[in-house]
Design a protein around this motif. Sequence first.
Motif, mmCIF file in Angstrom:
data_model
loop_
_atom_site.group_PDB
_atom_site.id
_atom_site.type_symbol
_atom_site.label_atom_id
_atom_site.label_comp_id
_atom_site.label_asym_id
_atom_site.label_seq_id
_atom_site.Cartn_x
_atom_site.Cartn_y
_atom_site.Cartn_z
ATOM 1 N N SER A 47 45.628 82.151 14.945
ATOM 2 C CA SER A 47 44.411 82.382 14.140
ATOM 3 C C SER A 47 43.461 81.195 14.274
ATOM 4 O O SER A 47 43.315 80.373 13.364
ATOM 5 C CB SER A 47 44.794 82.614 12.676
ATOM 6 N N TRP A 48 42.807 81.106 15.416
ATOM 7 C CA TRP A 48 42.032 79.904 15.717
ATOM 8 C C TRP A 48 40.758 79.785 14.895
ATOM 9 O O TRP A 48 40.352 78.671 14.540
ATOM 10 C CB TRP A 48 41.727 79.826 17.214
ATOM 11 N N GLU A 49 40.117 80.899 14.585
ATOM 12 C CA GLU A 49 38.845 80.811 13.847
ATOM 13 C C GLU A 49 39.028 80.252 12.428
ATOM 14 O O GLU A 49 38.323 79.302 12.047
ATOM 15 C CB GLU A 49 38.155 82.170 13.827
ATOM 16 N N PRO A 50 39.976 80.791 11.619
ATOM 17 C CA PRO A 50 40.180 80.165 10.308
ATOM 18 C C PRO A 50 40.704 78.742 10.405
ATOM 19 O O PRO A 50 40.407 77.902 9.552
ATOM 20 C CB PRO A 50 41.184 81.090 9.608
ATOM 21 N N LEU A 51 41.472 78.435 11.470
ATOM 22 C CA LEU A 51 41.982 77.070 11.639
ATOM 23 C C LEU A 51 40.831 76.092 11.888
ATOM 24 O O LEU A 51 40.774 75.009 11.298
ATOM 25 C CB LEU A 51 42.978 77.023 12.798
ATOM 26 N N VAL A 52 39.908 76.492 12.748
ATOM 27 C CA VAL A 52 38.743 75.643 13.022
ATOM 28 C C VAL A 52 37.896 75.478 11.765
ATOM 29 O O VAL A 52 37.379 74.384 11.479
ATOM 30 C CB VAL A 52 37.917 76.225 14.184
ATOM 31 N N GLU A 109 37.024 75.630 23.175
ATOM 32 C CA GLU A 109 35.675 75.957 23.639
ATOM 33 C C GLU A 109 34.672 75.981 22.481
ATOM 34 O O GLU A 109 33.532 75.533 22.617
ATOM 35 C CB GLU A 109 35.692 77.317 24.342
ATOM 36 N N ALA A 110 35.144 76.497 21.317
ATOM 37 C CA ALA A 110 34.228 76.666 20.181
ATOM 38 C C ALA A 110 34.111 75.422 19.314
ATOM 39 O O ALA A 110 33.103 75.242 18.614
ATOM 40 C CB ALA A 110 34.695 77.845 19.320
ATOM 41 N N GLU A 116 40.416 67.312 18.839
ATOM 42 C CA GLU A 116 41.333 67.670 19.908
ATOM 43 C C GLU A 116 42.174 68.879 19.521
ATOM 44 O O GLU A 116 42.635 68.991 18.381
ATOM 45 C CB GLU A 116 42.249 66.479 20.201
ATOM 46 N N VAL A 117 42.367 69.778 20.487
ATOM 47 C CA VAL A 117 43.202 70.963 20.283
ATOM 48 C C VAL A 117 44.465 70.810 21.128
ATOM 49 O O VAL A 117 44.394 70.710 22.358
ATOM 50 C CB VAL A 117 42.451 72.251 20.682
#
Length: 383
Positions: free
Chosen positions: A38-43, A67-68, A73-74
């Motif tokens: 769930s990258w969007e809520p994590l970001v 990218e977003a 750092e990811v």
Amino acid sequence: MPRRLLVLGSTGSIGTQALDVVSRTDELEVVGLSAARSWEPLVEQATRLGVRRIALTDPDAAARAAEAWTDGEVLVGAEGLVQLVLESGADLVLNSLVGSAGLGPTVAALGEGIDLALANKESLVVGGELVTQLADATGARLLPIDSEHTALHHLLQAVPTGALQRMTITASGGPFRGRARADLDGVTVEEALNHPTWSMGGKITIDSATLMNKGLEVMEAHHLFGVPYDEIDVVVHPQSIVHALVETADGAQLAHLGLPDMRIAIAYALQHPEIMPLPTKRLNLAEVGQLTFEPVDHDAFPCLGLALQAARAGGTAPCILNAANEVAVYAFLDGRLDFNGIADVIDATLQQMPGGPVRAFESLFEADREARALAAEQVAVRA
């Protein structure tokens, strides 16, 4: 100085509630976050909290996040999770990952002597004595995040050394309490996910419906508190208000009560030994009216018995049980296995692979891989 907190699984049910708890105190600073995919809520969480390092176990999700999000750092994959633990500078790691994927970060945190707030019960189910021995060796504190184990941890503060006679873990009974096994053949995923008292993630909700969750909790209690399996009971308590009880040598019992709210368990672990004020709804026993208890129906819910069987066998058996259960639960959630088939797959896997001694963590990883393959074959046979 605030304690530096790393939250693994921050976009899930426990993780989001943990961040709510953190927002209510100045004594904790979040220094890292992770999610599965769930990258969007994590970001969004990282941006809001000013976190500069995150991890995603899914490579595609990690690539999209990188990218977003250009503010930090990811890290990627299981190795990225361990790297996040080792390099975050955290004083405290909250592990709310789902399933045996949580074992690696647990070992990394305890190996570094970092205190661990553990919502990932599979770390103890699979890792057992190796995990607790590691904590003892490094001096890291191991604090449970679970309504039942938080209750036991709290209650045991009032029990003198040597006075504990027995402990009891309560179970709501799940959405199918009172049904016979034959009545569960055709239940749907939606019905199984409709837990009567707790709001949780999909995997743990299905474990609650099968009562496997109680078996895992018995193992967790055994390892956390050093109590023999014969001295740990499970009783069905539909109201989910009494979370656990301890009996002392004089026959008295102490109970921990409260309305269902996981923030109580989370805050207890994050702020221990302090008790943190929370805006939780307060228990009014007169309004509740009555508290009821009943024995477990082992015929209708055989997963608990299978878990206890594996627990007593020891060695790699709990690891095999856990792996087979994860495969079976996700097959049920995907519509590839019926509800009663979950127990059947676990039973067949345990019969084919009875387990052996654990000499190192690698023994567990090998058993996990083999058990998953066997369980997947059993799912395919029943499809």
